[in-house]
Design an enzyme around this catalytic site. Structure first.
Site, PDB file in Angstrom:
ATOM      1  N   ASP A  40       6.732 -11.390   5.411  1.00 54.73           N
ATOM      2  CA  ASP A  40       6.665 -11.718   6.834  1.00 54.73           C
ATOM      3  C   ASP A  40       5.097 -11.582   7.059  1.00 54.73           C
ATOM      4  OD1 ASP A  40       6.359  -8.938   6.516  1.00 54.73           O
ATOM      5  OD2 ASP A  40       7.693  -8.202   8.028  1.00 54.73           O
ATOM      6  N   HIS A  69       3.346  -8.877   6.153  1.00 56.84           N
ATOM      7  CA  HIS A  69       2.705  -7.383   6.323  1.00 56.84           C
ATOM      8  C   HIS A  69       1.976  -7.118   5.155  1.00 56.84           C
ATOM      9  CE1 HIS A  69       6.382  -5.944   4.052  1.00 56.84           C
ATOM     10  NE2 HIS A  69       5.263  -5.438   3.343  1.00 56.84           N
ATOM     11  N   GLU A 116       3.175  -4.255   9.989  1.00 52.55           N
ATOM     12  CA  GLU A 116       4.073  -5.487  10.499  1.00 52.55           C
ATOM     13  C   GLU A 116       3.658  -6.277  11.364  1.00 52.55           C
ATOM     14  OE1 GLU A 116       6.758  -5.627   8.482  1.00 52.55           O
ATOM     15  OE2 GLU A 116       7.681  -3.700   7.918  1.00 52.55           O
ATOM     16  N   ASP A 149       0.348   3.566   2.062  1.00 52.55           N
ATOM     17  CA  ASP A 149       1.545   3.815   2.841  1.00 52.55           C
ATOM     18  C   ASP A 149       2.286   4.902   2.098  1.00 52.55           C
ATOM     19  OD1 ASP A 149       2.267   1.873   1.222  1.00 52.55           O
ATOM     20  OD2 ASP A 149       2.543   0.404   2.718  1.00 52.55           O
TER      21      ASP A 149
HETATM   22  C1  F6R Z   1       3.275  -1.219  -0.635  1.00 52.83           C
HETATM   23  C2  F6R Z   1       2.858  -2.165   0.212  1.00 52.83           C
HETATM   24  C3  F6R Z   1       3.497  -3.375   0.930  1.00 52.83           C
HETATM   25  C4  F6R Z   1       3.756  -4.238  -0.278  1.00 52.83           C
HETATM   26  C5  F6R Z   1       4.458  -5.615   0.096  1.00 52.83           C
HETATM   27  C6  F6R Z   1       4.906  -6.401  -1.091  1.00 52.83           C
HETATM   28  O1  F6R Z   1       2.130  -0.085  -0.582  1.00 52.83           O
HETATM   29  O2  F6R Z   1       1.838  -1.762   1.281  1.00 52.83           O
HETATM   30  O3  F6R Z   1       2.731  -4.121   1.677  1.00 52.83           O
HETATM   31  O4  F6R Z   1       2.580  -4.707  -0.884  1.00 52.83           O
HETATM   32  O5  F6R Z   1       5.719  -5.019   0.785  1.00 52.83           O
HETATM   33  O6  F6R Z   1       5.884  -5.827  -2.033  1.00 52.83           O
HETATM   34  P1  F6R Z   1       6.118  -6.293  -3.235  1.00 52.83           P
HETATM   35  O7  F6R Z   1       4.662  -6.175  -4.440  1.00 52.83           O
HETATM   36  O8  F6R Z   1       7.174  -5.569  -3.869  1.00 52.83           O
HETATM   37  O9  F6R Z   1       6.521  -7.800  -3.089  1.00 52.83           O
END
Ligand code: F6R
Length: 245
Positions: free
Chosen positions: A136, A138, A143, A67
């Site tokens: 959440d 995702h 989401e 992303d």
């Molecule tokens: C990032 C991504 C997100 C993260 C998620 C967890 O490329 O795709 O889905 O993996 O938000 O983020 P952290 O590792 O910071 O807890």
């Protein structure tokens, strides 16, 4: 589904890096799906270390990132493009033209998404997809309520995600409100999916995602039906799981 229990963050990072290194050693021209965020930092650090020792060679590897924030130029210090250069690509021998990240500075949603889906197809799909998990549920920026069959698309970030990501910006207002994300479809089509999670704050969502019902309300729950899904998590992130692993 396979769950690998790690002692702590460092142990989680090393175990996950081992799985990625093994993938690259076994198939030098692997397509790796990569993630940003706090969780994979230790993995990237470990891979860089092994590369410098001569243990892993990335010269034939291709990467497709999950992303990118919509509206952030590459050069912005919080763009995922920048994150990947600083934390991994600048330190290994990957070819610049083998690296793909959705083009966040292009505001034309249709074009960006089509281009990215075409790229994923043209590289032959993903061999190993690395994932973190949002509070959440995702994955990527898919989401809650995401349709499981989607390709690359533009999402409005939830309040929970904006709140979680504000730590990387000067203020909450600076956090972009939209992002381009690879869809669940491409993630589910990956040959292998490797999720990493650490810390108590992930314990509740790990339990719901992996042991609750498969539902679009918790996008990561779809991974329960992936044919080769591995979770590497530390004890804290596994603390709500009461089944024997
Ligand atoms: C990032 C991504 C997100 C993260 C998620 C967890 O490329 O795709 O889905 O993996 O938000 O983020 P952290 O590792 O910071 O807890």
């Amino acid at each position: 589904m396979k769950i690998i229990r790690a002692e702590n963050y460092n142990d989680m990072s090393r175990k996950a890096a081992n799985i990625i290194a093994a993938q690259v050693i076994l198939k030098p021209d692997s397509v790796l799906g990569l993630a940003t965020g706090g969780t994979p930092l230790g993995i990237y650090k470990q891979l860089v270390e092994w590369y410098k020792k001569g243990d892993v060679d990335f010269s034939e590897v291709t990467t497709v990132n999950l992303d990118e924030y919509r509206g952030l130029p590459k050069e912005h210090n919080q763009s995922y493009w920048h994150f990947m250069q600083v934390n991994l690509f600048n330190h290994i021998n990957i070819k610049a033209n083998h690296v793909y990240i959705p083009n966040g500075s292009d505001m034309n949603i249709e074009r960006v998404c089509k281009e990215y889906d075409d790229i994923i197809q043209s590289v032959g799909g993903i061999d190993l997809q690395l994932l973190g998990i949002g509070n959440d549920g995702h994955i990527g920026f898919n989401e809650p309520s995401t349709v499981f069959e989607t390709g690359t698309h533009c999402v409005n970030l939830t309040e929970s995600t904006i709140e979680a990501n504000k730590r990387f910006f000067q203020s909450r207002e600076e956090v972009p409100k939209q992002a381009y994300t690879m869809g669940i479809k491409a993630i589910m089509q990956a040959e292998k999916v490797l999720m990493v999670a650490n810390g108590e704050s992930k314990a509740d969502i790990i339990k719901k995602a992996l042991f609750g019902p498969v539902t679009p309300e918790i996008p990561a729950s779809i991974l329960q039906i992936h044919h080769d899904f591995v979770l590497v998590a530390d004890k804290a992130a596994l603390s709500e799981i009461d089944v024997a692993i």
